[in-house]
Structures are given as structure tokens and as C-alpha cells.
Write an enzyme that holds these catalytic residues in place. Structure first.
Site, PDB file in Angstrom:
ATOM      1  N   GLY A 178     -55.010  -1.364 -27.017  1.00  0.00           N
ATOM      2  CA  GLY A 178     -55.561  -1.047 -25.640  1.00  0.00           C
ATOM      3  C   GLY A 178     -54.745  -1.952 -24.460  1.00  0.00           C
ATOM      4  N   ALA A 179     -53.994  -1.257 -23.511  1.00  0.00           N
ATOM      5  CA  ALA A 179     -53.328  -1.932 -22.627  1.00  0.00           C
ATOM      6  C   ALA A 179     -53.755  -1.816 -21.123  1.00  0.00           C
ATOM      7  CB  ALA A 179     -51.750  -1.304 -22.713  1.00  0.00           C
ATOM      8  N   GLY A 180     -55.126  -1.817 -21.026  1.00  0.00           N
ATOM      9  CA  GLY A 180     -55.850  -1.924 -19.754  1.00  0.00           C
ATOM     10  C   GLY A 180     -56.002  -3.334 -19.271  1.00  0.00           C
ATOM     11  N   ARG A 213     -74.750  -2.173 -14.661  1.00  0.00           N
ATOM     12  CA  ARG A 213     -73.542  -3.136 -14.097  1.00  0.00           C
ATOM     13  C   ARG A 213     -73.387  -3.287 -12.416  1.00  0.00           C
ATOM     14  NH1 ARG A 213     -68.208  -2.534 -12.366  1.00  0.00           N
ATOM     15  NH2 ARG A 213     -68.007  -0.317 -12.997  1.00  0.00           N
ATOM     16  N   HIS A 215     -72.403   6.663 -11.103  1.00  0.00           N
ATOM     17  CA  HIS A 215     -72.270   5.972  -9.962  1.00  0.00           C
ATOM     18  C   HIS A 215     -72.561   6.989  -8.885  1.00  0.00           C
ATOM     19  CE1 HIS A 215     -69.793   4.437  -6.721  1.00  0.00           C
ATOM     20  NE2 HIS A 215     -69.262   3.607  -7.122  1.00  0.00           N
ATOM     21  N   HIS A 234     -70.073   7.159 -15.100  1.00  0.00           N
ATOM     22  CA  HIS A 234     -69.122   6.202 -14.604  1.00  0.00           C
ATOM     23  C   HIS A 234     -68.805   4.893 -15.636  1.00  0.00           C
ATOM     24  CE1 HIS A 234     -66.534   3.927 -11.818  1.00  0.00           C
ATOM     25  NE2 HIS A 234     -67.110   2.949 -11.835  1.00  0.00           N
ATOM     26  N   THR A 268     -65.187   5.022  -4.012  1.00  0.00           N
ATOM     27  CA  THR A 268     -65.559   3.656  -4.323  1.00  0.00           C
ATOM     28  C   THR A 268     -66.894   3.365  -3.313  1.00  0.00           C
ATOM     29  OG1 THR A 268     -64.923   1.466  -4.031  1.00  0.00           O
ATOM     30  CG2 THR A 268     -63.948   2.778  -2.558  1.00  0.00           C
ATOM     31  N   GLU A 269     -67.571   2.506  -4.029  1.00  0.00           N
ATOM     32  CA  GLU A 269     -68.757   1.784  -3.294  1.00  0.00           C
ATOM     33  C   GLU A 269     -68.195   1.119  -1.977  1.00  0.00           C
ATOM     34  OE1 GLU A 269     -71.630   0.332  -6.137  1.00  0.00           O
ATOM     35  OE2 GLU A 269     -71.578  -1.249  -5.256  1.00  0.00           O
ATOM     36  N   GLN A 329     -73.974   3.973 -16.843  1.00  0.00           N
ATOM     37  CA  GLN A 329     -74.103   4.150 -15.419  1.00  0.00           C
ATOM     38  C   GLN A 329     -73.404   5.340 -14.702  1.00  0.00           C
ATOM     39  OE1 GLN A 329     -71.476   1.408 -12.685  1.00  0.00           O
ATOM     40  NE2 GLN A 329     -73.622   0.641 -12.561  1.00  0.00           N
ATOM     41  N   LEU A 382     -64.162   9.525  -8.236  1.00  0.00           N
ATOM     42  CA  LEU A 382     -64.751   8.464  -7.655  1.00  0.00           C
ATOM     43  C   LEU A 382     -64.444   8.090  -6.301  1.00  0.00           C
ATOM     44  CD1 LEU A 382     -67.023   6.220  -8.557  1.00  0.00           C
ATOM     45  CD2 LEU A 382     -64.976   4.472  -8.349  1.00  0.00           C
ATOM     46  N   PHE A 418     -70.252  -5.466  -1.834  1.00  0.00           N
ATOM     47  CA  PHE A 418     -70.545  -4.264  -2.770  1.00  0.00           C
ATOM     48  C   PHE A 418     -72.123  -4.444  -3.213  1.00  0.00           C
ATOM     49  CE2 PHE A 418     -67.699  -2.004  -5.460  1.00  0.00           C
ATOM     50  CZ  PHE A 418     -66.569  -1.751  -4.673  1.00  0.00           C
ATOM     51  N   ARG A 464     -76.359   0.637  -8.351  1.00  0.00           N
ATOM     52  CA  ARG A 464     -76.160   1.789  -8.336  1.00  0.00           C
ATOM     53  C   ARG A 464     -77.003   2.690  -8.872  1.00  0.00           C
ATOM     54  NH1 ARG A 464     -69.788   0.633 -10.703  1.00  0.00           N
ATOM     55  NH2 ARG A 464     -69.242  -0.052  -8.295  1.00  0.00           N
TER      56      ARG A 464
END
Ligand SMILES: Cc1cc2nc3c(=O)[nH]c(=O)nc-3n(C[C@H](O)[C@H](O)[C@H](O)COP(=O)(O)OP(=O)(O)OC[C@H]3O[C@@H](n4cnc5c(N)ncnc54)[C@H](O)[C@@H]3O)c2cc1C
Length: 597
Positions: A13-15, A412, A239, A370, A251-252, A237, A249, A117, A283
């Protein structure tokens, strides 16, 4: 013939989590990153709103407050030692990103800019606090690019477009992975002393989702097949603000900048559900409130969407009603220009996908699948733990959305995922390198690649007529309707029966491309198998949990039940079905209370 590679540490994984882990591992060990996507296409790159850290750049804030908010946000299911660790490491971690060159937005006096947030509060007043550090609405993109550059600088070796299919386990310890090189269709064995999974989540189980196509739960499915448990899989979750029908999405951060949710009667309804923080409640609370509004017929035109209104006149009207102030004490008001500069991508998405200009028209939104709160169980050092006693599995680590530390518990808070990536990615990398220094390579079995090959052969040799898109669509729709924002015994039984049927049909799939080079059809079929396995584990765990908590809302058990259910689920996938067990939640400072926002 299988190609063979050897590294001290292999990161899958490369996140954000994988790159942070690789960066730290590479300081003390030879390190490779395998990714099915080109690294900068990882889902982290889509994160918009920000990364949470109590820097206090605009107003008073403390890591203690961040800790309490996250515990409360988790509906008391998060492990408090891990949450405290994350929130206290947050400040240093964000400055570290800044020093790596991340181009954060700035306050007028040059500090890292911060915005409010959902669920992040001043613990004295209960009002929203500016805690999300952001780079416009491209925070994740900036994190990904910054970390990728640092990894290149540190000589991390990248294997792009390698799809990992299996974890090699020798004597109960991780010893490497088996991957398919998409370009050639050949299997490669990566022999390693330490393996770190950072493969992201599985939002593609649901029909309406903000998640990338790649979010097929590969890491979790692989480790389930290797006999490891999933922790808290029932907690997913939704969103509140996905673009209607598309799920993309919004964003919030839009609500952080003062946007509000409006029903068909033109009413800003959130104050009825969360009188103090209103549109900035956590959320799970906002998504459920939206569902209730729509169920009572107050969706726009009676349909399944509501409006997110960020027109400056609306923002300013409600900012005045709320008595919202700028950090300098001046009354809060905004302009179209300011919104454009702070939320450029949102404005862009709305124009592209809806033909709507959000500073002059409200946006149609609905809750969208989400974030995966559950995952591969780990401790706060990223070590994978495999049972009720939290026994560590040697050489195996997980970080990011695939992992469950658990810092997010049942729900979260926004901005805590990017934070989770950089804090626990770092520690997983450090631990993996440290372990590799003291360990020898284990001898690999001759058949190390066999289990992966069997899975591919089963697909390639299939002569069935079932279509991957049909099965995929039926799974997504039953999961969205029956194991979504609200759940009941009946709806989940229905979903389980459907999932069983779909798994049978998946064994008789139609394959048109039997070639080797970039065979995305075979990969899609394999990924769908992962989604079906993960959906089954999610639904079994959700069916067993007879209470409502955070992202898990049961209409037949609407209350949280701490006496019976303040515990983490562990779920194993076994030949006879899913086996469930439970382990205690770590509670240090904050005894569970009713959540009021
Ligand atoms: C639209 C959107 C906006 C968001 N905004 C925010 C925000 O503002 N703030 C916040 O805190 N959080 C946000 N989140 C959540 C957060 O971005 C994600 O939880 C987080 O980025 C996940 O990072 P990761 O490193 O775990 O996984 P990813 O970034 O998804 O990386 C997963 C990696 O695993 C690789 N991989 C997967 N399977 C395999 C396999 N079988 N073989 C090889 N490689 C594999 C992929 O190629 C990829 O490189 C947002 C999420 C979404 C979807």
C-alpha cells in the site's frame, strides 16, 4: 516460474499510511512498497478537509481536548490509551509534515491554517474549535505527494501495479507476500522479515460511497483467509454529505466554513438534533438525523436528498444567529471569494458533476458510505494482534484504514484518519524495521505461491455465465438498503441470505479475458470475492451486536448498552461461517457518558 525478491520490510500500500511506514522503515532497513495503483492514485489523495492536531494556532486548544473529543466521538468504543497517544503525537506529526515541505494553507501571520470540523470542540464551552490543519481542500493530495517525494529521497523501492494476493505465514509469523504483476500476469514472491499492510478500506461494499474503486478490502480479506480476525467490522461510517446518487464526497469543511443542511421546508434542521454544535455534530449523528428527516417526508421534493447550503448569504445569516465569531473576536461573515479560495475543489466538483455553482445554489446531498472503522486488529505500535488476549503476531504490522488500533471506535471524527495514517504509519514502520534488525529470514515453503495461484486459477478456469457487474450491483444494493445507516434483525438476515447466494454465483463467474497482460477482468472478480467475504463478516458482526453505538444503528435495539456491549468484536472467517468473540475496551480517563452534542 515465480520471480523472487527479498527485503527486510515489505509494505503493501502506497497511501498515506504505507508511505509514512516505508519512510520510517527505510531509515533502518531495506524497504519495498508494493501497490496495485501508482502511488499518487491512492485514496489518501482525495482527502479534502484536513488533518486534526491541537496546534492552537487560531484559538486555545489542547491535545487533552482532542483526546476527549475522539473518545466521545468513538461512542466510548475507542481504546483510550491509543487515542491519547495519537492526539499527543499529532502536534509533532503535523510539524514534521510541514518540515518535509507540505504546503499547508496559512493564517495571516504565517502559521498553519486551521478550521472547525465535526465533533472537535472547546471542552470548556462545548463550541466547535479550529483544529483541522489544511491545505485548501486538497490536504490528502499534499500529504501523499510530500511523503512520496520523501520516500524516493530515502531510496524506498517501489513496485507499482503489483497486486498482492496473499500473505505468507511461516510458523505463525509473517514471512512475505505473493503478488501479481499486472503488466505481465506473473506471480512474484516477496520474502521479508516484516510485512506491513496499509491497503485502505472497503467502502465499495455499499452502493452509494465516497470511496475509490480500489477500496475493495483486499488487505482485510487476505488476512481473514489466513485465519486472522477482523476487529469491530460492524462499524462503518456514513458521511452525511455525498453528492446525491453519485456519493462523491463534499467535505465537512463546507460546514466548518459555515455551510448548513436544509430540508424541504427550508428549515435548518440540525439544531433540533444537536442543539450545541448543530451541523457540526459527529458524522453518525448527522447522517441519522438526515435519514429521519427524509423518512418523515422532508427530503427535497419528497426525494432521498437534502440541501447543503453554502451560499454566502445563508452562511452569514446562520453565523449571526449562532453568534459565531472569528478567532480575532469579530463577528463571522464570509464572501463567495473566500469560499472559493478555501474550497476550490468542492466548487469544481459541484460544477463538474452537478452543473451547480455552490456559492449561488444549494447542493443536493445524501449520506454516503465513507470510512471503515474496523479492520485488522493492532496495538498502538502497529503490531497485529490476533486474539482476545491481544497476542502479537511476529513480523506482521498494519496501519491506516485497513487497521483497527482502535482509535476510532464506533465512529471516527473527521480529520482523525489522516492523523491515524501519519502517527501509526510511522510507528508501524519503526517497529517493523526494529524487528527486522533482530530477526532472520524464515525459510519459505516450496509452495509459497500456491494459495495465490489457486485463487487465480479458480477464476481463470471458470466456465460459468454469472456476470461480475450483476453480482457487484446486487451486493452493493442489499448492503446499502439493509446494512446501511439503519439496520434491523430482519434486514440483516435478508442481506446474509443474499450474500450467500451471491457467493455461490461468484463461483460460476463468466470470464472473457483469459490473457496475462493487464487482465483487469480477473482482478475485478478477485476483488469482488474480497468484498463478498468482508460484507459477510460485517453483517454477521452487526447482526450479533444488539445495541446502537456510533456508526452501528439498530432500529430494533435503538439504545447504547454499555453493560452488555462495551466491548470490541473479533470476527474470524471459518469454513462453517463467521465465528465471533469479544475483547475489552481500554478505558483510562473517561467513563462512558451519554453523548450530547
Ligand atoms: C473522499 C474522501 C475524503 C476524505 N477526507 C478526509 C479528510 O479530510 N481527513 C481525514 O482525516 N480523512 C479523510 N478521509 C479518510 C482518509 O483519507 C482515508 O482513510 C485514508 O487516506 C486511507 O489511507 P491509507 O493509507 O490507509 O489507504 P490508501 O490511501 O487508500 O492507500 C491504500 C493503498 O493500498 C494499495 N493496495 C490496496 N490493495 C492492494 C493490493 N491487493 N495489492 C497491492 N496494493 C494494494 C493501493 O494501491 C493504495 O496504494 C477521506 C476519505 C475519502 C474517501
Amino acid at each position: 516460474m515465480v520471480d523472487y525478491h527479498q527485503f527486510d520490510v515489505v509494505v503493501v500500500g502506497a497511501g498515506g499510511a504505507g508511505l509514512m511506514a516505508a519512510l520510517y522503515a527505510s531509515k533502518g532497513a531495506s524497504t519495498a512498497v508494493l501497490s496495485k495503483l501508482y502511488p499518487s492514485r491512492s485514496h489518501t489523495g482525495t482527502a479534502q478537509g484536513g488533518v486534526g492536531a491541537a496546534l492552537g494556532n487560531l484559538e486555545e486548544d489542547h491535545p487533552e481536548w482532542h483526546t476527549y473529543d475522539s473518545v466521545k466521538g468513538s461512542d466510548y468504543l475507542g481504546d483510550q490509551d491509543a487515542i491519547e497517544f495519537m492526539c499527543f503525537e499529532a502536534v509533532q506529526a503535523v510539524y514534521e509534515l510541514e518540515h518535509y515541505g507540505l504546503p499547508f494553507s496559512r493564517t495571516p501571520d504565517g502559521k498553519i491554517a486551521q478550521r472547525p470540523f465535526g465533533g472537535h470542540t472547546n471542552n470548556v464551552t462545548g463550541k466547535p474549535v479550529t483544529r483541522a490543519c489544511y491545505a485548501a481542500d486538497r490536504t490528502g493530495h499534499m500529504i501523499l505527494q510530500t511523503l512520496y517525494q520523501q520516500c524516493i529521497k530515502n531510496h524506498v523501492q517501489f513496485f507499482d501495479e503489483y497486486q498482492v494476493l496473499d500473505l505468507i505465514v511461516v510458523n505463525g509469523a509473517a514471512a512475505g507476500v505473493v503478488a501479481l504483476r499486472l503488466l505481465t500476469g506473473e506471480l512474484h514472491v516477496f520474502h521479508a522479515k516484516s510485512v506491513i499492510f496499509a491497503t485502505g478500506g472497503h467502502g465499495r461494499v455499499w452502493e452509494i460511497t465516497s470511496n475509490a474503486y480500489a477500496y475493495t478490502g483486499d488487505g482485510l480479506a487476505i488476512s481473514l483467509r489466513r485465519g486472522l480476525p477482523a476487529e469491530d467490522p460492524e462499524f462503518f461510517q456514513f458521511h452525511p454529505t455525498g453528492i446525491f446518487k453519485l456519493g462523491i464526497l463534499i467535505t465537512e469543511g463546507v460546514r466548518g466554513e459555515g455551510g448548513v443542511l436544509i430540508n424541504d421546508q427550508g428549515e435548518r434542521f440540525m439544531p433540533r438534533y444537536a442543539p450545541t454544535v448543530k451541523d457540526l455534530a459527529s458524522r453518525d449523528v448527522v447522517s441519522r438525523s438526515m435519514y429521519l428527516e427524509m423518512r418523515e417526508g422532508r427530503g427535497i421534493g419528497g426525494k432521498r436528498f437534502l440541501y447543503l447550503d453554502m451560499r454566502p448569504e445563508t452562511v452569514n445569516k446562520y453565523a449571526a444567529i449562532d453568534g459565531r465569531k472569528r478567532p480575532n473576536g469579530q463577528p463571522y461573515s464570509t464572501t463567495a471569494e473566500e469560499l472559493l479560495s478555501k474550497l476550490p475543489d468542492i466548487v469544481d466538483f459541484s460544477r463538474t458533476y452537478l452543473g451547480i455553482d455552490p456559492v449561488s445554489q444549494p447542493l443536493p446531498v445524501q449520506p454516503t458510505a465513507h470510512y471503515t472503522m474496523g479492520g485488522i486488529p493492532t496495538n498502538k505500535f502497529g503490531q497485529v494482534v490476533i486474539d482476545e488476549a491481544s497476542t502479537v503476531m511476529p513480523g506482521f504490522y498494519a496501519a491506516g484504514e485497513v487497521a483497527c488500533v482502535s482509535v476510532h471506535g464506533a465512529n471516527r471524527l473527521g480529520t482523525n484518519s489522516l492523523l491515524d495514517l501519519i502517527v501509526f504509519g510511522k510507528h508501524a514502520g519503526l517497529q517493523a524495521a526494529e524487528y527486522a534488525r533482530g530477526a532472520d529470514f524464515q525459510a519459505l515453503p516450496a509452495d509459497a505461491a500456491d494459495f495465490a495461484r489457486q485463487q487465480l486459477d479458480q477464476i481463470l478456469n471458470s466456465t460459468g455465465t454469472e456476470k461480475v457487474l450483476d453480482i457487484d450491483h446486487e451486493m452493493k444494493s442489499v448492503m446499502f438498503e439493509d446494512v446501511g445507516v439503519f439496520r434491523t434483525e430482519e434486514s440483516m438476515q435478508r442481506a446474509l441470505a443474499k450474500l450467500e447466494e451471491l457467493k455461490q454465483r461468484h463461483r460460476h463467474i463468466q470470464v472473457r479475458d483469459r490473457g496475462k497482460i493487464f487482465n483487469t477482468e480477473v482482478i475485478n472478480i478477485w476483488e469482488l470475492g474480497n468484498l463478498l467475504d468482508v460484507a459477510t463478516v460485517v453483517t454477521n458482526a452487526a447482526l450479533a451486536r444488539k445495541e446502537s453505538r456510533g456508526g452501528h444503528a439498530r432500529e430494533d435495539f435503538p439504545k447504547r448498552d454499555d453493560a452488555g456491549w462495551l466491548k470490541h468484536t473479533l470476527a474470524w472467517m471459518q469454513p462453517g461461517g463467521v465465528r465471533l468473540s469479544y475483547k475489552p475496551v481500554t478505558i483510562t480517563k473517561f467513563q462512558p457518558k451519554e453523548r450530547v452534542y
